[in-house]
Design a protein around this motif. Structure first.
Motif, PDB file in Angstrom:
ATOM      1  N   THR A  22       0.501 -12.759  -2.907  1.00 38.22           N
ATOM      2  CA  THR A  22       0.679 -11.965  -3.835  1.00 38.22           C
ATOM      3  C   THR A  22       1.785 -11.004  -3.636  1.00 38.22           C
ATOM      4  OG1 THR A  22      -0.058 -10.468  -5.802  1.00 38.22           O
ATOM      5  CG2 THR A  22      -1.151 -10.370  -3.587  1.00 38.22           C
ATOM      6  N   HIS A  23       2.552 -10.471  -4.549  1.00 39.94           N
ATOM      7  CA  HIS A  23       3.404  -9.417  -4.425  1.00 39.94           C
ATOM      8  C   HIS A  23       2.505  -8.114  -4.815  1.00 39.94           C
ATOM      9  CE1 HIS A  23       6.658 -12.060  -3.648  1.00 39.94           C
ATOM     10  NE2 HIS A  23       7.160 -11.231  -2.993  1.00 39.94           N
ATOM     11  N   ASP A  24       1.593  -8.137  -5.532  1.00 39.83           N
ATOM     12  CA  ASP A  24       1.085  -7.172  -6.235  1.00 39.83           C
ATOM     13  C   ASP A  24      -0.256  -6.418  -5.281  1.00 39.83           C
ATOM     14  OD1 ASP A  24      -0.892  -5.568  -7.833  1.00 39.83           O
ATOM     15  OD2 ASP A  24      -0.287  -6.936  -9.742  1.00 39.83           O
ATOM     16  N   PRO A  25       0.191  -5.313  -4.969  1.00 43.21           N
ATOM     17  CA  PRO A  25      -0.871  -4.670  -4.076  1.00 43.21           C
ATOM     18  C   PRO A  25      -2.236  -4.325  -4.742  1.00 43.21           C
ATOM     19  CG  PRO A  25       1.032  -2.963  -5.347  1.00 43.21           C
ATOM     20  CD  PRO A  25       1.081  -4.256  -5.511  1.00 43.21           C
ATOM     21  N   LYS A  26      -2.288  -4.027  -5.985  1.00 46.00           N
ATOM     22  CA  LYS A  26      -3.531  -3.863  -6.614  1.00 46.00           C
ATOM     23  C   LYS A  26      -4.326  -5.281  -6.094  1.00 46.00           C
ATOM     24  CE  LYS A  26      -2.500  -0.780 -10.356  1.00 46.00           C
ATOM     25  NZ  LYS A  26      -2.506  -0.504 -11.629  1.00 46.00           N
ATOM     26  N   LEU A  27      -3.919  -6.344  -6.535  1.00 47.80           N
ATOM     27  CA  LEU A  27      -4.499  -7.616  -6.274  1.00 47.80           C
ATOM     28  C   LEU A  27      -5.039  -7.673  -4.833  1.00 47.80           C
ATOM     29  CD1 LEU A  27      -5.723 -10.341  -7.098  1.00 47.80           C
ATOM     30  CD2 LEU A  27      -3.488 -11.271  -7.129  1.00 47.80           C
ATOM     31  N   ALA A  28      -3.865  -7.479  -3.917  1.00 46.08           N
ATOM     32  CA  ALA A  28      -4.217  -7.590  -2.718  1.00 46.08           C
ATOM     33  C   ALA A  28      -5.401  -6.637  -2.129  1.00 46.08           C
ATOM     34  CB  ALA A  28      -2.903  -7.205  -1.684  1.00 46.08           C
ATOM     35  N   ALA A  29      -5.474  -5.555  -2.562  1.00 44.70           N
ATOM     36  CA  ALA A  29      -6.593  -4.488  -2.311  1.00 44.70           C
ATOM     37  C   ALA A  29      -8.079  -4.940  -2.619  1.00 44.70           C
ATOM     38  CB  ALA A  29      -6.186  -3.203  -3.117  1.00 44.70           C
ATOM     39  N   LEU A  30      -7.976  -6.155  -3.318  1.00 44.11           N
ATOM     40  CA  LEU A  30      -9.225  -6.545  -3.750  1.00 44.11           C
ATOM     41  C   LEU A  30      -9.882  -7.423  -2.664  1.00 44.11           C
ATOM     42  CD1 LEU A  30      -9.148  -7.729  -7.507  1.00 44.11           C
ATOM     43  CD2 LEU A  30     -10.512  -5.722  -6.649  1.00 44.11           C
ATOM     44  N   ALA A  31      -9.085  -7.828  -1.923  1.00 44.58           N
ATOM     45  CA  ALA A  31      -9.462  -8.794  -0.919  1.00 44.58           C
ATOM     46  C   ALA A  31     -10.391  -8.391   0.295  1.00 44.58           C
ATOM     47  CB  ALA A  31      -8.114  -9.651  -0.423  1.00 44.58           C
ATOM     48  N   ASP A  32     -10.765  -9.246   0.802  1.00 47.74           N
ATOM     49  CA  ASP A  32     -11.894  -8.713   1.974  1.00 47.74           C
ATOM     50  C   ASP A  32     -10.815  -8.436   3.043  1.00 47.74           C
ATOM     51  OD1 ASP A  32     -14.208  -9.288   0.781  1.00 47.74           O
ATOM     52  OD2 ASP A  32     -13.881 -11.539   0.943  1.00 47.74           O
ATOM     53  N   ARG A  33      -9.736  -9.272   3.330  1.00 49.49           N
ATOM     54  CA  ARG A  33      -8.639  -8.822   4.155  1.00 49.49           C
ATOM     55  C   ARG A  33      -7.242  -9.199   3.990  1.00 49.49           C
ATOM     56  NH1 ARG A  33      -8.531 -12.696   8.982  1.00 49.49           N
ATOM     57  NH2 ARG A  33      -9.666 -14.249   7.688  1.00 49.49           N
ATOM     58  N   GLN A  34      -6.490  -8.538   4.209  1.00 47.99           N
ATOM     59  CA  GLN A  34      -4.840  -8.513   3.988  1.00 47.99           C
ATOM     60  C   GLN A  34      -4.153  -8.833   5.109  1.00 47.99           C
ATOM     61  OE1 GLN A  34      -3.123  -5.528   1.398  1.00 47.99           O
ATOM     62  NE2 GLN A  34      -5.464  -4.311   1.082  1.00 47.99           N
ATOM     63  N   LEU A  35      -3.374  -9.722   4.973  1.00 47.98           N
ATOM     64  CA  LEU A  35      -2.407 -10.209   6.125  1.00 47.98           C
ATOM     65  C   LEU A  35      -0.914 -10.316   5.481  1.00 47.98           C
ATOM     66  CD1 LEU A  35      -4.159 -13.601   7.308  1.00 47.98           C
ATOM     67  CD2 LEU A  35      -4.544 -11.248   8.351  1.00 47.98           C
ATOM     68  N   VAL A  36       0.049  -9.852   6.363  1.00 49.35           N
ATOM     69  CA  VAL A  36       1.374  -9.659   6.199  1.00 49.35           C
ATOM     70  C   VAL A  36       1.934 -10.772   6.773  1.00 49.35           C
ATOM     71  CG1 VAL A  36       3.406  -8.295   6.487  1.00 49.35           C
ATOM     72  CG2 VAL A  36       1.286  -7.284   5.846  1.00 49.35           C
ATOM     73  N   MET A  37       3.083 -11.559   5.997  1.00 50.05           N
ATOM     74  CA  MET A  37       3.834 -12.385   6.524  1.00 50.05           C
ATOM     75  C   MET A  37       5.079 -11.884   6.878  1.00 50.05           C
ATOM     76  SD  MET A  37       4.338 -15.782   7.613  1.00 50.05           S
ATOM     77  CE  MET A  37       3.195 -16.955   6.860  1.00 50.05           C
ATOM     78  N   ASP A  38       5.549 -11.857   8.031  1.00 42.42           N
ATOM     79  CA  ASP A  38       7.064 -11.259   8.304  1.00 42.42           C
ATOM     80  C   ASP A  38       7.806 -12.149   9.100  1.00 42.42           C
ATOM     81  OD1 ASP A  38       9.207  -9.434   8.624  1.00 42.42           O
ATOM     82  OD2 ASP A  38       8.190  -8.313  10.354  1.00 42.42           O
ATOM     83  N   LYS A  39       8.785 -12.684   8.580  1.00 43.22           N
ATOM     84  CA  LYS A  39       9.731 -13.557   9.472  1.00 43.22           C
ATOM     85  C   LYS A  39       8.849 -14.757  10.213  1.00 43.22           C
ATOM     86  CE  LYS A  39      13.317 -10.122   9.957  1.00 43.22           C
ATOM     87  NZ  LYS A  39      13.975  -9.050  11.052  1.00 43.22           N
ATOM     88  N   GLY A  40       8.004 -15.282   9.374  1.00 40.34           N
ATOM     89  CA  GLY A  40       7.175 -16.315   9.954  1.00 40.34           C
ATOM     90  C   GLY A  40       6.094 -16.023  10.723  1.00 40.34           C
ATOM     91  N   VAL A  41       5.738 -14.888  11.152  1.00 37.78           N
ATOM     92  CA  VAL A  41       4.521 -14.485  11.839  1.00 37.78           C
ATOM     93  C   VAL A  41       3.548 -13.650  10.922  1.00 37.78           C
ATOM     94  CG1 VAL A  41       3.869 -13.162  13.720  1.00 37.78           C
ATOM     95  CG2 VAL A  41       6.015 -14.214  13.654  1.00 37.78           C
ATOM     96  N   LEU A  42       2.291 -14.250  11.163  1.00 34.90           N
ATOM     97  CA  LEU A  42       1.354 -13.622  10.254  1.00 34.90           C
ATOM     98  C   LEU A  42       0.432 -12.939  11.095  1.00 34.90           C
ATOM     99  CD1 LEU A  42       0.095 -14.081   7.277  1.00 34.90           C
ATOM    100  CD2 LEU A  42      -1.655 -15.602   8.590  1.00 34.90           C
TER     101      LEU A  42
END
Length: 228
Positions: free
Chosen positions: A205-225
């Motif tokens: 998701t691009h939506d920070p409100k939806l991401a905030a509901l998750a138990d964990r948040q991960l970022v994908m940056d140039k193929g690295v998680l």
């Protein structure tokens, strides 16, 4: 081996393409464990590799190297028919656009994954009705997609993803096509069914409100998680 705490395990997954002159590395050694009942959000810029990873998790694409283990089953060496069967049995999908069949009712749209696995038509419809009731559409089961609101159509899509009791639901921008108010009700519903069904969710998701509901948040940056 199917008795495992992890619904999904990704180990050292890479994905590369050769464009004729150079190799493009889309995913670079991705490692991820998703436990049963966990809700995980993956955020990141367009082109960072999120969708590629989701396709690999969903057995819609193969990694260049690495392991993809779903409910204890190593999928890399499976045949295409075995992958298709596992996808139908273990995975659910929700997209930004609902992809419902317009000529079928909500009930039959939701029953479709069960019919495809050769469940009886009556049993498939019974299970579909139960799940539609759980997502708040008890009175809309016989409506076709064109007779439903955008939020209702996305609830039908969610019910379709859940009806086969998958271990993981993969959601690609599930609220991206909804207005703010409808999206917020969808947020609450995703969280509710995540706990009710004890199904793991991986949400891109691009939506920070939806991401905030998750138990964990991960970022994908140039193929690295990486963890937020």
């Amino acid at each position: 081996m199917t008795n495992t705490a992890n619904a999904l395990h990704i180990e050292n997954v890479t994905k590369s393409y050769f464009d004729g002159t150079e190799t493009l590395d889309i995913l670079r050694g991705v490692h991820l464990e998703v436990k049963r009942g966990e809700m995980l959000a993956i955020i990141g810029a367009s082109g960072s590799g999120k969708s590629t990873l989701l396709h690999i998790m969903g057995l819609l694409d193969q990694p260049t190297q690495g392991q993809v283990i779903i409910d204890g089953i190593d999928t890399v060496s499976l045949t295409e028919s075995e992958r298709s069967r596992l996808r139908n049995q273990k995975l659910g999908f929700v997209y930004q656009f609902h992809h419902l069949l317009p000529e079928f009712t909500a009930l039959d749209n939701v029953a479709m994954p069960l019919i495809m696995r050769r469940e009886s038509y009556q049993k498939a419809r019974e299970l579909a009705k139960e799940v539609l009731e759980k997502v708040g559409l008890k009175d809309r089961v016989l409506h076709r997609p064109g007779e439903l609101s955008g939020g209702e159509r996305q609830r039908v899509a969610l019910a379709r993803a859940l009806v086969a009791n998958p271990v993981v639901v993969l959601a690609d921008e599930p609220t991206g096509n909804l207005d703010t108010e409808t999206a917020e009700s969808m947020f609450a519903l995703l969280k509710e069914v995540n706990k009710t069904f004890n199904t793991a969710f991986v949400i891109v998701t691009h939506d920070p409100k939806l991401a905030a509901l998750a138990d964990r948040q991960l970022v994908m940056d140039k193929g690295v998680l990486r963890e937020v």
